[in-house]
Design an enzyme around this catalytic site. Structure first.
Site, mmCIF file in Angstrom:
data_model
loop_
_atom_site.group_PDB
_atom_site.id
_atom_site.type_symbol
_atom_site.label_atom_id
_atom_site.label_comp_id
_atom_site.label_asym_id
_atom_site.label_seq_id
_atom_site.Cartn_x
_atom_site.Cartn_y
_atom_site.Cartn_z
ATOM 1 N N GLU A 257 0.888 -1.164 0.000
ATOM 2 C CA GLU A 257 0.000 0.000 0.000
ATOM 3 C C GLU A 257 0.917 1.203 0.000
ATOM 4 O O GLU A 257 1.423 1.612 1.047
ATOM 5 C CB GLU A 257 -0.915 -0.069 1.234
ATOM 6 C CG GLU A 257 -2.166 0.757 1.083
ATOM 7 C CD GLU A 257 -1.984 2.141 1.634
ATOM 8 O OE1 GLU A 257 -1.713 3.053 0.825
ATOM 9 O OE2 GLU A 257 -2.094 2.307 2.855
ATOM 10 N N CYS A 291 -1.800 9.160 2.748
ATOM 11 C CA CYS A 291 -1.583 8.617 1.398
ATOM 12 C C CYS A 291 -2.790 8.917 0.533
ATOM 13 O O CYS A 291 -2.700 8.906 -0.684
ATOM 14 C CB CYS A 291 -1.258 7.129 1.446
ATOM 15 S SG CYS A 291 -2.518 6.171 2.234
HETATM 16 C C1 UN1 Z 1 -2.762 6.154 4.928
HETATM 17 O O1 UN1 Z 1 -2.624 7.367 4.761
HETATM 18 O O2 UN1 Z 1 -1.778 5.368 4.837
HETATM 19 O O3 UN1 Z 1 -8.645 6.827 4.032
HETATM 20 C C2 UN1 Z 1 -4.037 5.506 5.319
HETATM 21 C C3 UN1 Z 1 -7.938 7.400 4.877
HETATM 22 C C4 UN1 Z 1 -7.597 6.638 6.136
HETATM 23 C C5 UN1 Z 1 -6.419 5.767 5.937
HETATM 24 C C6 UN1 Z 1 -5.218 6.427 5.337
HETATM 25 N N1 UN1 Z 1 -8.741 5.847 6.527
HETATM 26 O O4 UN1 Z 1 -7.546 8.552 4.742
#
Ligand code: UN1
Length: 503
Positions: A257, A291
């Protein structure tokens, strides 16, 4: 009380041995003020190997425990997290610099995935499949995989571990976790919480779910270890390029990921109030360090001059401050490197003709070692320069579009493929965006932002995001091995495809 003392106090309350916070080689900073709050020890390669061996022994016992009973451990973890939500949420704010509601939200995400995994522990279903042979039955069974290694990033220092651990444990695996070197303390807190759940559970095998603090070399020990069946790694695409091939070399599984360079399209019919709010949270929330953060925006020419001034106003007015002492909406960047990446991207945007609002460093309480920045909105003539890179900072590039298909093409024209959104009230645009020739991302949303996904759906993305899926839906299948079983309950031995082989 100093932040260091607060941290010590919180960790002590959670049951972490505070002697482990002093005398080690790894200095841990709080991005809120820049001060060092602990010096933790790094695990040696031998320690990590021994921990993996132990986890493997634990796996051999755990895989035989009925899945609903395994779910009970995850239920207890969820209970402990409910009890310690405030403390852990506060630690997330201290170590990752998140504003309080986001620190708490992260712990809520852990609780949610625990609830999900408890239910899952009674639903590890396989298919029954029609066979072409008489008196035969064909089916699929799902079995535990082995030791699951977890690598997590600083920006979701606790939730990403929980996504992986809750599913992996319910599925009958052992887990071993390497948190980001920037956030080892929240990981130690999670381990203490896990240990409480394990103690209440009673008879879980020793070494079933553990963590270690290590640098890259320590991480490689885990990635290369033959007894680690799967590594679920969350972080940058650069990290994935190192971890992925190492795992492939020994045919181990990976769930990657990685980076996102997420975009949104705002169409002529969009509800602009909703769009502005979604964009503000997506692009400025978590100081642009998710992310899933919104990084690129394509706005139809007919509404550009209405939407963009509203955005600029939001950027100029947003409160920036220390999440531990204020109720500001934007906290600090994680460290100096993050700040320099932000500055470099803005310089590159300027060189490419971008018009920037915001982006300047903000002095918060005179903390020189902390990096607070006003989020930046950058108007670009075309998609160019730094727009093709993921900069982990609150920078939003905005480009005007005329034709919807061109907007989709621009959205898909980057390496990453994590999250995307369209704001429209036009059903044709919405459905096209979600169709096979629409967004190429793992997450495609209509009239909601790119970030802040619920745990119920599978989470992850395509292309340079790595292709892995974590969290909800059937992501659990990635943590198990599938066996296809054909059973002959007849008295003949027919061969498939009509082959005859009579001896
Ligand atoms: C991440 O930034 O690695 O959808 C995960 C989202 C969160 C998870 C982010 N539930 O922004």
């Amino acid at each position: 009380m100093s932040v260091k003392d607060q941290t010590k106090d919180l960790l002590q309350k959670l049951g972490v041995d505070v002697a482990a916070l002093e005398g080690g080689d790894l200095a841990v900073n709080t991005p809120t003020t820049g001060e060092v709050i602990a010096n933790v020890k790094l695990a040696s390669a031998d320690q990590i190997s021994a921990q993996i061996d132990k986890a493997h022994d634990a796996f051999k016992v755990w895989r035989k425990v009925p899945a609903p009973r395994r779910g009970e451990l995850v239920r207890l973890l969820g209970e402990e997290l409910r009890l310690h939500k405030d403390e852990l949420g506060r630690l997330v704010s201290i170590e990752a610099g998140k504003i309080p509601s986001e620190g708490l939200g992260e712990v809520q995400e852990m609780i949610d995935i625990c609830d999900f995994a408890v239910g899952l522990s009674r639903q590890l279903y396989g298919l029954t499949i029609a066979t072409e042979r008489a008196d035969h039955r064909m089916m699929e069974t799902w079995h535990p995989l082995g030791v699951v290694g977890i690598i997590s990033a600083f920006n979701f220092p606790v939730a990403v571990w929980a996504w992986n651990a809750a599913l992996a444990l319910a599925c009958g695996n052992a887990t071993i976790w390497k948190p980001s070197e920037k956030t080892p303390l929240t990981a130690m807190a999670c381990q203490a919480i896990m240990d409480k759940a394990l103690a209440k559970f009673g008879d879980a095998p020793e070494g079933l779910a553990t963590m270690f603090v290590a640098d890259r070399v320590g991480g490689e020990v885990m990635v290369d270890h033959e007894k680690v069946a799967l590594v679920s790694a969350t972080g940058s695409t650069r990290m994935g390029r190192e971890v992925g091939p190492r795992l492939a070399k020994r045919f181990a599984r990976s769930i990657l990921e990685l980076g996102g360079n997420n975009a949104g399209i705002v169409c002529p019919s969009a509800d602009l109030d909703m769009a502005v709010r979604a964009i503000a949270f997506g692009a400025m929330g978590t100081a642009g360090q998710r992310c899933t953060s919104t990084r690129r925006l394509f706005v139809h020419e007919s509404i550009y001059d209405t939407l963009v001034p509203q955005l600029k106003k939001a950027y100029e007015g947003v409160s920036i401050g220390n999440p531990l002492t204020s109720d500001a909406l934007v906290g600090p960047l994680i460290d100096k490197d993050a700040a320099s990446n932000m500055e470099k991207a803005l310089a590159a945007a300027k060189a490419a003709g971008g018009k920037i609002v915001g982006g300047e460093r903000v002095d918060v309480e005179g903390n020189e070692g902390a990096y607070y920045y006003r989020p930046a909105v950058v108007e670009m003539q075309t998609q160019s320069g730094p727009m093709f890179e993921e900069t982990f900072a609150p920078i939003l590039y905005v480009v005007k579009y005329t034709d919807f298909d061109d907007a989709i093409e621009m959205q898909n024209a980057v390496g990453a493929g994590l999250s995307s959104m369209v704001f429209t009230l036009n059903v044709r645009e919405a459905e096209n965006f979600l169709s096979a020739s629409g967004s190429d991302c793992g997450i495609a949303n209509v009239n909601i932002g790119t970030s802040g996904a619920e745990i119920g759906g599978a989470f992850g993305g395509e292309k340079e995001t790595g292709g892995g899926r974590e969290s909800g839906s059937d992501a659990w299948k990635g943590y198990m091995r599938r066996a296809t079983n054909t059973v002959n309950y007849g008295t003949e031995l027919p061969l498939a495809q009509g082959v005859s082989f009579d001896i």
